[in-house]
Design a protein around this motif. Structure first.
Motif, mmCIF file in Angstrom:
data_model
loop_
_atom_site.group_PDB
_atom_site.id
_atom_site.type_symbol
_atom_site.label_atom_id
_atom_site.label_comp_id
_atom_site.label_asym_id
_atom_site.label_seq_id
_atom_site.Cartn_x
_atom_site.Cartn_y
_atom_site.Cartn_z
ATOM 1 N N MET A 1 0.852 -1.196 0.000
ATOM 2 C CA MET A 1 0.000 0.000 0.000
ATOM 3 C C MET A 1 0.881 1.237 0.000
ATOM 4 O O MET A 1 1.777 1.376 0.819
ATOM 5 C CB MET A 1 -0.880 0.032 1.250
ATOM 6 C CG MET A 1 -1.739 1.286 1.346
ATOM 7 S SD MET A 1 -2.522 1.493 2.967
ATOM 8 C CE MET A 1 -1.130 1.989 3.943
ATOM 9 N N SER A 2 0.654 2.128 -0.912
ATOM 10 C CA SER A 2 1.411 3.376 -0.930
ATOM 11 C C SER A 2 0.599 4.479 -0.283
ATOM 12 O O SER A 2 -0.485 4.812 -0.713
ATOM 13 C CB SER A 2 1.746 3.761 -2.377
ATOM 14 O OG SER A 2 2.354 5.039 -2.414
ATOM 15 N N VAL A 3 1.150 5.060 0.791
ATOM 16 C CA VAL A 3 0.448 6.157 1.453
ATOM 17 C C VAL A 3 1.121 7.483 1.127
ATOM 18 O O VAL A 3 0.882 8.493 1.777
ATOM 19 C CB VAL A 3 0.429 5.941 2.983
ATOM 20 C CG1 VAL A 3 -0.405 4.746 3.328
ATOM 21 C CG2 VAL A 3 1.837 5.787 3.526
ATOM 22 N N LEU A 8 -5.598 11.446 -2.499
ATOM 23 C CA LEU A 8 -6.300 10.408 -1.751
ATOM 24 C C LEU A 8 -7.769 10.780 -1.683
ATOM 25 O O LEU A 8 -8.124 11.829 -1.151
ATOM 26 C CB LEU A 8 -5.735 10.267 -0.334
ATOM 27 C CG LEU A 8 -4.384 9.554 -0.192
ATOM 28 C CD1 LEU A 8 -3.888 9.672 1.242
ATOM 29 C CD2 LEU A 8 -4.490 8.098 -0.584
ATOM 30 N N CYS A 9 -8.617 9.934 -2.250
ATOM 31 C CA CYS A 9 -10.065 10.182 -2.257
ATOM 32 C C CYS A 9 -10.408 11.554 -2.827
ATOM 33 O O CYS A 9 -11.311 12.235 -2.337
ATOM 34 C CB CYS A 9 -10.621 10.047 -0.840
ATOM 35 S SG CYS A 9 -10.346 8.440 -0.095
ATOM 36 N N GLU A 62 -3.741 -2.797 2.806
ATOM 37 C CA GLU A 62 -5.035 -2.207 2.474
ATOM 38 C C GLU A 62 -4.861 -1.020 1.534
ATOM 39 O O GLU A 62 -3.804 -0.395 1.475
ATOM 40 C CB GLU A 62 -5.748 -1.745 3.755
ATOM 41 C CG GLU A 62 -6.163 -2.872 4.682
ATOM 42 C CD GLU A 62 -7.309 -3.700 4.124
ATOM 43 O OE1 GLU A 62 -8.118 -3.143 3.355
ATOM 44 O OE2 GLU A 62 -7.382 -4.894 4.450
ATOM 45 N N ASN A 63 -5.932 -0.702 0.810
ATOM 46 C CA ASN A 63 -5.927 0.436 -0.089
ATOM 47 C C ASN A 63 -5.828 1.739 0.698
ATOM 48 O O ASN A 63 -6.556 1.943 1.668
ATOM 49 C CB ASN A 63 -7.202 0.412 -0.939
ATOM 50 C CG ASN A 63 -7.229 1.542 -1.939
ATOM 51 O OD1 ASN A 63 -7.592 2.669 -1.620
ATOM 52 N ND2 ASN A 63 -6.831 1.251 -3.174
ATOM 53 N N ALA A 64 -4.913 2.608 0.294
ATOM 54 C CA ALA A 64 -4.684 3.860 1.020
ATOM 55 C C ALA A 64 -5.922 4.744 1.042
ATOM 56 O O ALA A 64 -6.208 5.413 2.036
ATOM 57 C CB ALA A 64 -3.512 4.618 0.390
ATOM 58 N N ASP A 65 -6.675 4.743 -0.062
ATOM 59 C CA ASP A 65 -7.898 5.556 -0.118
ATOM 60 C C ASP A 65 -8.918 5.078 0.911
ATOM 61 O O ASP A 65 -9.586 5.892 1.559
ATOM 62 C CB ASP A 65 -8.510 5.504 -1.522
ATOM 63 C CG ASP A 65 -7.652 6.212 -2.548
ATOM 64 O OD1 ASP A 65 -7.553 7.442 -2.476
ATOM 65 O OD2 ASP A 65 -7.063 5.533 -3.400
ATOM 66 N N ASP A 66 -9.040 3.744 1.053
ATOM 67 C CA ASP A 66 -9.988 3.198 2.027
ATOM 68 C C ASP A 66 -9.591 3.592 3.444
ATOM 69 O O ASP A 66 -10.432 4.013 4.247
ATOM 70 C CB ASP A 66 -10.041 1.667 1.913
ATOM 71 C CG ASP A 66 -10.674 1.203 0.606
ATOM 72 O OD1 ASP A 66 -11.377 2.025 -0.013
ATOM 73 O OD2 ASP A 66 -10.453 0.045 0.213
#
Length: 257
Positions: A1-3, A8-9, A62-66
């Motif tokens: 996962m890339s943060v 983001l979103c 996990e997906n960073a957007d989530d």
């Protein structure tokens, strides 16, 4: 996962505003008066808290957007429940709330399934814990939670432990920019005893080619089964230094063999 992605979103994280303490105080006074625009500005001004928290969960896959969306829910809850008269910074109050919201999400959507009844009990414990912290400004002990919920401290521990996310042996725990220490570096391996090590191949001869410091570290790590942290404390150097010396010694031994 890339943060570390900028967007983001739909939020450009590189352009997030940073509120000064005076601005936060003014906005919160307006929030108490029911000003929704002030609340929105206050939330936007603290989105960096969410970013800092989701970086801690970079190994969760996990997906960073989530995670960002879930973290924002925790941030909104923090704004709705924060009392500035408590004498603590908003960030001090909000970060545990954001972490808790993300952990609940990971727990409920994780690959390891936990029974609904256990989840319900754990949720009640965490709600009681958050209420206790809000009232007493400190984290409760297992005994205090057990008394509050009329159950045993062992049950508290069992329920909370069941909600923990599994940890990989290859999860990083420290990096100084050169060598990275992993969970497996801090785990004892009782199988690596003297009988299993030095009776194989020519390891005694290989160890004789090491300097005294390297030999000492190899003996403590692989003959006595000690962790890198324990070795570091015994010989009075950092764990990172132990890791570097251990890797160097093993490389020399492999070359000899």
């Amino acid at each position: 996962m890339s943060v570390y992605k900028v967007d983001l979103c739909g939020v450009n994280t590189s352009a997030l505003p940073l509120l000064k303490e005076a601005e936060k105080k003014i906005l919160f006074e307006k929030i108490k008066e029911g000003d929704e625009s002030a609340k929105e500005a206050y939330i936007k001004g603290n989105l960096r808290l969410v970013l800092s928290v989701i970086k801690r969960f970079s190994s969760a896959g996990e997906n960073a957007d989530d995670l960002f969306q879930i973290g924002c829910i925790g941030l909104i809850k923090s704004v709705n429940n924060f009392d500035p008269n408590l004498g603590v910074k908003f960030s001090t109050y909000a970060v545990p709330m954001i972490i808790g919201e993300i952990r609940r999400y990971l727990r409920d959507n994780g690959s390891i399934r936990v029974s609904r009844s256990l989840k319900d009990r754990a949720y009640k414990i965490m709600v009681a814990k958050e209420a206790y912290m809000k009232e007493h400004q400190k984290e409760p002990t297992f005994e205090e939670l057990a008394k509050l919920l009329d159950c045993s401290s062992e049950e508290i521990l069992y329920c909370l432990d069941a909600m923990q996310n599994p940890v990989s042996l290859f999860d990083p725990v420290f990096s100084d920019g050169e060598d990275t220490l992993y969970v497996m570096d801090q785990v004892k391996d009782k199988r690596n005893t003297e009988d299993n090590w030095l009776d194989n191949l020519s390891l005694k001869e290989a160890m004789n080619n090491l300097n005294s410091r390297q030999q000492n570290i190899i003996r403590k790590r692989f003959l006595q089964g000690k962790t890198q942290m324990e070795v570091a404390e015994e010989i009075h150097i950092s764990q990172a230094q132990v890791s570097r010396l251990e890797k160097s010694a093993l490389k020399e031994m492999r070359a000899y063999l």
